[in-house]
Design a protein around this motif. Structure first.
Motif, PDB file in Angstrom:
ATOM      1  N   MET A 754      13.805  73.601  22.889  1.00 40.69           N
ATOM      2  CA  MET A 754      14.528  74.759  22.581  1.00 40.69           C
ATOM      3  C   MET A 754      15.864  74.634  22.001  1.00 40.69           C
ATOM      4  O   MET A 754      16.296  75.244  21.474  1.00 40.69           O
ATOM      5  CB  MET A 754      14.638  75.824  24.120  1.00 40.69           C
ATOM      6  N   ASN A 755      16.506  73.684  22.619  1.00 44.53           N
ATOM      7  CA  ASN A 755      17.919  72.967  22.132  1.00 44.53           C
ATOM      8  C   ASN A 755      17.897  72.801  20.750  1.00 44.53           C
ATOM      9  O   ASN A 755      18.817  73.088  19.946  1.00 44.53           O
ATOM     10  CB  ASN A 755      18.439  71.944  22.936  1.00 44.53           C
ATOM     11  N   SER A 756      16.832  71.920  20.282  1.00 45.40           N
ATOM     12  CA  SER A 756      16.781  71.595  19.075  1.00 45.40           C
ATOM     13  C   SER A 756      16.437  72.809  17.999  1.00 45.40           C
ATOM     14  O   SER A 756      17.034  72.950  17.085  1.00 45.40           O
ATOM     15  CB  SER A 756      15.600  70.577  18.700  1.00 45.40           C
ATOM     16  N   LEU A 757      15.761  73.867  18.296  1.00 48.81           N
ATOM     17  CA  LEU A 757      15.356  75.063  17.437  1.00 48.81           C
ATOM     18  C   LEU A 757      16.621  75.839  17.437  1.00 48.81           C
ATOM     19  O   LEU A 757      16.920  76.401  16.461  1.00 48.81           O
ATOM     20  CB  LEU A 757      14.127  75.639  18.392  1.00 48.81           C
ATOM     21  N   SER A 758      17.256  75.919  18.510  1.00 49.15           N
ATOM     22  CA  SER A 758      18.347  76.755  18.503  1.00 49.15           C
ATOM     23  C   SER A 758      19.737  76.198  17.795  1.00 49.15           C
ATOM     24  O   SER A 758      20.323  76.784  16.944  1.00 49.15           O
ATOM     25  CB  SER A 758      19.229  77.017  20.059  1.00 49.15           C
ATOM     26  N   THR A 759      19.793  74.791  17.530  1.00 45.98           N
ATOM     27  CA  THR A 759      20.754  73.995  16.834  1.00 45.98           C
ATOM     28  C   THR A 759      20.315  74.346  15.228  1.00 45.98           C
ATOM     29  O   THR A 759      21.020  74.564  14.437  1.00 45.98           O
ATOM     30  CB  THR A 759      20.517  72.650  17.062  1.00 45.98           C
ATOM     31  N   ARG A 760      19.013  74.176  15.135  1.00 46.16           N
ATOM     32  CA  ARG A 760      18.432  74.468  13.533  1.00 46.16           C
ATOM     33  C   ARG A 760      18.616  75.803  13.052  1.00 46.16           C
ATOM     34  O   ARG A 760      19.006  76.045  11.876  1.00 46.16           O
ATOM     35  CB  ARG A 760      16.924  74.181  13.467  1.00 46.16           C
ATOM     36  N   LEU A 761      18.403  76.707  14.055  1.00 44.52           N
ATOM     37  CA  LEU A 761      18.475  78.260  13.785  1.00 44.52           C
ATOM     38  C   LEU A 761      20.185  78.485  13.408  1.00 44.52           C
ATOM     39  O   LEU A 761      20.727  79.126  12.772  1.00 44.52           O
ATOM     40  CB  LEU A 761      18.254  79.214  14.920  1.00 44.52           C
ATOM     41  N   GLU A 762      20.959  77.691  14.431  1.00 46.95           N
ATOM     42  CA  GLU A 762      22.490  77.997  14.081  1.00 46.95           C
ATOM     43  C   GLU A 762      22.977  77.570  12.577  1.00 46.95           C
ATOM     44  O   GLU A 762      23.645  78.287  11.913  1.00 46.95           O
ATOM     45  CB  GLU A 762      23.352  77.134  15.125  1.00 46.95           C
ATOM     46  N   ARG A 763      22.539  76.537  12.247  1.00 41.10           N
ATOM     47  CA  ARG A 763      22.645  75.932  10.982  1.00 41.10           C
ATOM     48  C   ARG A 763      22.239  76.856   9.880  1.00 41.10           C
ATOM     49  O   ARG A 763      22.759  77.337   8.808  1.00 41.10           O
ATOM     50  CB  ARG A 763      22.167  74.512  10.724  1.00 41.10           C
ATOM     51  N   VAL A 887      26.499  78.483  29.084  1.00 34.10           N
ATOM     52  CA  VAL A 887      26.174  79.859  28.923  1.00 34.10           C
ATOM     53  C   VAL A 887      26.864  80.772  27.706  1.00 34.10           C
ATOM     54  O   VAL A 887      26.377  81.420  27.013  1.00 34.10           O
ATOM     55  CB  VAL A 887      26.556  80.727  30.307  1.00 34.10           C
ATOM     56  N   LEU A 888      28.205  80.153  27.653  1.00 31.06           N
ATOM     57  CA  LEU A 888      29.138  80.757  26.530  1.00 31.06           C
ATOM     58  C   LEU A 888      28.250  80.499  25.134  1.00 31.06           C
ATOM     59  O   LEU A 888      28.176  81.159  24.286  1.00 31.06           O
ATOM     60  CB  LEU A 888      30.247  80.303  26.556  1.00 31.06           C
ATOM     61  N   GLU A 889      28.021  79.229  24.715  1.00 29.90           N
ATOM     62  CA  GLU A 889      27.167  78.876  23.626  1.00 29.90           C
ATOM     63  C   GLU A 889      26.049  79.590  23.435  1.00 29.90           C
ATOM     64  O   GLU A 889      25.644  80.179  22.374  1.00 29.90           O
ATOM     65  CB  GLU A 889      27.076  77.499  23.382  1.00 29.90           C
ATOM     66  N   ALA A 890      25.301  79.594  24.465  1.00 28.72           N
ATOM     67  CA  ALA A 890      23.904  80.564  24.203  1.00 28.72           C
ATOM     68  C   ALA A 890      24.082  82.050  23.936  1.00 28.72           C
ATOM     69  O   ALA A 890      23.566  82.662  23.383  1.00 28.72           O
ATOM     70  CB  ALA A 890      23.058  80.354  25.575  1.00 28.72           C
ATOM     71  N   LEU A 891      25.188  82.508  24.888  1.00 32.10           N
ATOM     72  CA  LEU A 891      25.723  83.819  24.574  1.00 32.10           C
ATOM     73  C   LEU A 891      26.034  84.222  23.172  1.00 32.10           C
ATOM     74  O   LEU A 891      25.629  85.048  22.448  1.00 32.10           O
ATOM     75  CB  LEU A 891      26.515  84.310  25.570  1.00 32.10           C
ATOM     76  N   LEU A 892      27.057  83.440  22.613  1.00 34.57           N
ATOM     77  CA  LEU A 892      27.338  83.489  21.088  1.00 34.57           C
ATOM     78  C   LEU A 892      26.000  83.450  20.324  1.00 34.57           C
ATOM     79  O   LEU A 892      26.124  84.118  19.300  1.00 34.57           O
ATOM     80  CB  LEU A 892      28.354  82.541  20.648  1.00 34.57           C
ATOM     81  N   PHE A 893      25.281  82.292  20.601  1.00 34.45           N
ATOM     82  CA  PHE A 893      24.086  82.340  19.604  1.00 34.45           C
ATOM     83  C   PHE A 893      23.147  83.435  19.642  1.00 34.45           C
ATOM     84  O   PHE A 893      22.655  83.730  18.768  1.00 34.45           O
ATOM     85  CB  PHE A 893      23.274  80.943  20.042  1.00 34.45           C
ATOM     86  N   SER A 894      22.946  84.227  21.009  1.00 34.06           N
ATOM     87  CA  SER A 894      22.296  85.172  20.877  1.00 34.06           C
ATOM     88  C   SER A 894      23.015  86.534  20.101  1.00 34.06           C
ATOM     89  O   SER A 894      22.100  87.109  19.514  1.00 34.06           O
ATOM     90  CB  SER A 894      22.104  85.482  22.547  1.00 34.06           C
ATOM     91  N   PHE A 895      24.213  86.511  20.278  1.00 33.64           N
ATOM     92  CA  PHE A 895      24.783  87.708  19.482  1.00 33.64           C
ATOM     93  C   PHE A 895      24.574  87.329  17.965  1.00 33.64           C
ATOM     94  O   PHE A 895      24.306  88.286  17.154  1.00 33.64           O
ATOM     95  CB  PHE A 895      26.331  87.683  19.776  1.00 33.64           C
ATOM     96  N   LEU A 944      30.104  79.346  16.159  1.00 35.22           N
ATOM     97  CA  LEU A 944      29.177  80.466  16.574  1.00 35.22           C
ATOM     98  C   LEU A 944      30.301  81.761  16.835  1.00 35.22           C
ATOM     99  O   LEU A 944      29.690  82.991  16.240  1.00 35.22           O
ATOM    100  CB  LEU A 944      28.390  80.403  17.664  1.00 35.22           C
ATOM    101  N   ALA A 945      31.380  81.641  17.473  1.00 39.49           N
ATOM    102  CA  ALA A 945      32.016  82.778  17.648  1.00 39.49           C
ATOM    103  C   ALA A 945      32.582  83.367  16.213  1.00 39.49           C
ATOM    104  O   ALA A 945      32.863  84.409  15.993  1.00 39.49           O
ATOM    105  CB  ALA A 945      33.446  82.315  18.431  1.00 39.49           C
ATOM    106  N   ALA A 946      32.910  82.372  15.265  1.00 37.82           N
ATOM    107  CA  ALA A 946      33.172  82.740  14.012  1.00 37.82           C
ATOM    108  C   ALA A 946      32.155  83.639  13.252  1.00 37.82           C
ATOM    109  O   ALA A 946      32.495  84.512  12.518  1.00 37.82           O
ATOM    110  CB  ALA A 946      33.859  81.513  13.046  1.00 37.82           C
TER     111      ALA A 946
END
Length: 971
Positions: A754-763, A887-895, A944-946
């Protein structure tokens, strides 16, 4: 028999012959045994403290057992100073010294002496002595925990011996029943017996013994890695089952159950046992005969239930409903009616219990949300014999249905459950008093409820209002005057299913209807729960006891062959050398295993292999074959469908008994295969298991990982995920220092995919924003050179459309079960819920984001998903866990994921979610201003916040006029 002798003195033996020494030892033994005469408690205490031999010990224990029948003189079962000293001598000296010897079946009289010893220990005073000894053992092991130069084996052996003796002492199903009989015989008055019994309740019913043995077992497991399993006394579910089995035996022995004094010991113990945290296990075992369909015990169970306090009655009733819903049956309709008969028989003419049933159905935080539809139907049917109760429940459900705050803020899952209950109650009222239902349909509460639902912003809430109005109108109005909502919602399967709820004509059955099919034709004499429990604790005990391995030497017969015999085989054919077998290289031919297990070909064989953790070859072969077998069998037949939940439960609870290198990867792939085989059903099951199951953090993380990866595979975008489901994925993604290897493999590797997928989607989501920003810096578009490609090159680079099966079931099967159960659990437990820990909360946010991203803009319920997810994220934003970097990083990623999925529906965001959009923009700006750079985590969160801030500003700038009214109100 030399090991049975205790030397009195030592002297040199050089001048003694073997015969003289042997005769002297025999004389010492005979003299010591014949000198033991026990006629008083002082003599018994002296004999026990003087290191007696087996015959002397047998004499003493036999006398102590005979004293239990004396009501006037000394009684080992009656609390007193002398009895306490004797029991402490038995626990502190006899048990540590002689227990291992008494377990040897080859020693004459060992079984009989052990029986006498256990009979003496089955008393209240002995229980107190054992508790004191447990405290002493725990303190001893803790005090030497950090001392490496001290041999702790001497401290471990007494603790293991004490636990083994305690297991044998309390294991009988009649332990508490015999203990109460002993208290009655030994006590001089009823008041004295009650006081002694309360001491027993504080020890066994409150979980004091459970916590002590659990703590001691945990310390032993830390000291000795070869201890396979803890004692069943220290495992909550098994201990609660044992307690329930003993209570069931006490209920069976209850003859004059009409008297309150006769029921009081059972009700006191049962009421205390319900507060341990394992109420369902206690009720399943204590009311096992009732749950097996025996009508003869209804009055006893009902009388004992009425002796409890109000909160205890509520716990017992709710646990009984849970126990009935957990039963596996063939005829579900028959079982439903029988279960309703059981609940109705226990709650009949008891207003407090009947009000609890109504509260179970229609409360603000009802228990009904966590149960299946069949269970809710059962509880509604249990109220059917009383029309007044049905009416009261209907009005309460209707009041909740019409509440504006409930419609706006309650989870969709809660609203759906309340609607189902409302329709079933309305159906029962219409069958018996249609005039009352007509009055309900004309009431202001009903009309306001329909109007509030139709005016709601959530499409699902509007659907529920339409289906309730249409169903009730269909019962009361003429065909030409009925409410008829034409649209897409009225044509799907949910519409017809909800409307059929009001037409169900259920009738209460009989208690015998819940009897298992195997015993339906004959009288049930004894439930199987006692036998199953005794087998379980015996298996647990045998696994826990670590016997010293014995080397078996085998004498091979050696024969001398005559050389002349070689000529006899000249006429025999010479065969070629057989194929090479690596096992033939073993020097000991007795260790060669020819009966090797084969790969399972049926699901039942797979389940058997997964559960057989003792057989290494069979277990590992089943584990490695599970994924391919499940995927192959899911394509045809119903074998996987019939065992799907059993497969899921077995795989989720599977432990790495043999410490396989790729265990985490294999289990994750198998769980994913189970989910993909039945997406809708198992998506709901895994979501429910994540919240309600008694699992570790690592197991809960693996459940969330399964939901995320399975959703991507169902959506058709999981082809690239195979390279990250292994154990070597995202090793460097851990935010701080790495855990030790064992803990790292247990906790972190479950979350690595899940961490790898979230990092890939962030990019993926940040790159277009960065490219657009860089493009603006280079100058106006009129001065740029554009390169045009040919149509063939464009068509070659264009990705082919993929069928997204997840878009149809994402709301019902994955998303709403996770978000709905979250709100239910946080309301019930607050920050004490395990799901609120930073690790699980961050993983839950990433899982929901990946599920939403996999469903994509084509999801049918995207507006509902957006509303639910945005509200969920804003609630998390205001919690205390948001200060945690994960939690903050996951929350920003969710938004960012939420805004990215709705990038093609920005106008809808501006129209329906203006307030949420502005709140998110302001919060993202504050986070961006507060976060400092310098480290990898801070930079990622700032990025992510930006990204969230840029997405929000795009919508605000594009639809500024539309947002002006909301913007003014917000500012």
């Amino acid at each position: 028999m030399e090991y049975l002798l205790n030397p009195i003195h030592t002297r040199g033996t050089s001048d003694l012959t073997a015969g003289t020494l042997q005769s002297e030892q025999v004389d010492v033994q005979d003299t010591h045994s014949s000198a033991v005469v026990v006629h008083s408690p002082d003599e018994a205490l002296k004999a026990l403290t003087s290191k007696p031999d087996l015959p002397a010990l047998e004499k003493t224990l036999r006398w102590l057992n005979s004293s239990a029948l004396d009501r006037n003189g000394f009684n080992i079962l009656r609390p007193g100073p002398k009895a306490t000293q004797i029991l402490f001598a038995l626990v502190n000296e006899i048990v540590p010294d002689y227990w291992a010897l008494l377990k040897e079946e080859a020693i004459p009289g060992a079984r009989r002496i052990r029986k006498y010893l256990l009979q003496c220990l089955r008393s209240t005073g002995a229980c107190g002595a054992i508790v004191s000894r447990l405290h002493f053992q725990i303190s001893e092991l803790k005090s030497q925990k950090g001392m490496k130069n001290v041999r702790r084996e001497t401290k471990i052996q007494p603790a293991e011996t004490l636990i083994e003796a305690l297991e044998d002492m309390i294991s009988p199903a009649v332990f508490l029943a015999n203990l109460w009989k002993g208290v009655q015989r030994s006590a001089l008055t009823l008041t004295g017996a009650t006081l002694v019994w309360k001491e027993v309740i504080s020890l066994f019913g409150s979980g004091k013994l459970l916590s002590l043995v659990g703590e001691l077992g945990h310390i032993l497991n830390e000291v000795r890695s070869d201890i396979l399993a803890s004692s069943w006394i220290g495992q909550g579910s098994q201990y609660a089952t044992w307690l329930g089995v003993n209570l069931s035996q006490m209920i069976d022995d209850l003859k004059n159950w009409e008297e309150v004094s006769a029921r009081k010991p059972i009700s006191l113990m049962l009421g205390k046992a319900l507060t341990m945290g394992y109420a369902v296990e206690v009720v399943e075992a204590a009311y096992s005969r009732l749950l097996c369909g025996e009508e003869s015990v209804v009055q006893q169970c009902r009388a004992i239930m009425q002796d409890l306090h109000g909160h205890e009655q509520k716990t017992l009733l709710y646990s009984l409903i849970r126990a009935l819903s957990n039963q596996q049956v063939d005829d579900k309709l028959k079982h439903l009616r029988g279960a309703a008969a059981v609940i109705s028989a226990l709650s009949a003419d008891v207003p407090s219990l009947q009000s609890q049933l109504i509260q179970w159905l229609t409360g603000s935080s009802p228990e009904a949300v966590g149960h299946s539809h069949a269970t809710r139907r059962t509880v509604v049917l249990s109220l059917a014999p009383s029309l007044n109760l049905i009416k009261d429940a209907l009005w309460k459900a209707l009041g909740l249905f019409s509440d504006k705050l409930f419609i706006k803020h309650a989870p969709i899952l809660h609203q759906e459950v309340n609607t189902q209950i409302l329709l079933m109650l309305a159906g029962h009222v219409s069958l018996r008093d249609s005039g009352s239902l007509f009055t309900v349909s004309k009431s202001a509460v009903y009309l306001n409820g329909i109007s509030n639902h139709l005016a709601a912003s959530s499409p699902r809430a509007r659907f529920l209002g339409m289906v309730v109005g249409s169903a009730i109108s269909g019962l009361l109005d003429e065909p030409d005057k009925q409410l008829n909502f034409k649209g897409e919602d009225s044509e799907n399967a949910d519409w017809g299913w909800y409307k059929n709820l009001i037409n169900m004509d259920d009738e209460t059955g009989f208690i015998t209807d819940i009897r298992p099919a195997a015993t339906a034709a004959k009288e049930v004499t004894k439930p199987n729960v006692t036998k199953q429990f005794m087998n379980a604790i015996s298996n647990n005990t045998s696994q826990r006891r670590c016997a010293t391995p014995k080397t078996n030497s085998r004498i091979v017969k050696i024969e001398e062959l005559d050389e002349s015999s070689e000529s006899e085989g000249d006429d025999l054919l010479i065969y070629e050398r057989p194929d090479f077998d690596p096992s033939d290289d073993d020097e000991d031919p007795t260790l060669v295993q020819r009966n090797k297990p084969t790969a399972p070909v049926y699901i039942r064989d797979l389940l058997s292999g997964l559960r057989d953790t003792e057989n290494f070859d069979k277990h590992t072969l089943a584990l490695r074959s599970a994924t391919s077998l499940i995927r192959r069998k899911a394509a045809f037949g119903t074998e996987v469908t019939d065992h799907i939940e059993e497969l899921g439960a077995t795989i989720v609870t599977l432990k790495d008994r043999w410490e396989l290198d790729d265990f985490t990867k294999i289990r994750l792939q198998t769980m994913q295969a189970v989910l993909v085989a039945e997406p809708l059903r198992m998506g709901q099951w895994f979501s429910k298991t994540f919240y309600n199951g008694d699992f570790s953090i690592g197991q809960r993380v693996s459940i969330l990982t399964t939901l995320g990866l399975g959703a991507r595979e169902i959506a058709g975008v999981g082809n690239d995920d195979a390279d990250i489901t292994g154990t070597a994925a995202s090793i460097n993604a851990f935010p701080s220092q790495r855990l030790p290897e064992k803990l790292h493999n247990q906790y972190f590797l479950e979350a690595a995919p899940m961490n790898s997928l979230s990092t890939r989607l962030e990019r993926t989501m940040i790159q277009p924003l960065a490219a657009a920003a860089a493009d603006k810096v280079t100058g106006p578009n009129a001065l740029k050179v554009h390169t045009f490609s040919s149509r063939m090159e464009v068509e070659k680079k264009r990705q082919k459309p993929v069928s997204n099966a997840l878009a149809k079931i994402v709301a019902e099967g994955f998303f709403f079960p996770l978000t709905g159960q979250w709100q239910v659990h946080t309301q019930a437990f607050g920050n004490n819920a395990p799901q609120t820990s930073p690790l699980l909360l961050s993983h839950l946010l990433k899982t929901l984001s990946l599920i939403l991203h996999a469903a994509g803009p084509s999801a049918l319920a995207l507006p509902q998903l957006t509303t639910e997810f945005w509200s969920f994220l804003l609630n998390i934003r205001s919690s205390s866990n948001v200060t945690d970097p994960r939690v903050l990083e996951a929350l920003l990623f969710s938004f960012l994921t939420l805004l990215d999925v709705n990038v093609e529906s920005q106008r809808r965001l501006a129209e329906e979610h203006a307030k949420e959009l502005l709140e998110t923009q302001e919060w993202a700006g504050d986070v961006l201003g507060k976060l400092g750079g310098g480290d990898e985590e801070g930079e990622r969160s700032r990025m992510l916040a930006a990204g969230v801030l840029v997405r929000c500003r795009e919508v605000v700038e594009k639809y500024q006029r539309l947002l002006m009214g909301d913007l003014v109100n917000f500012v």
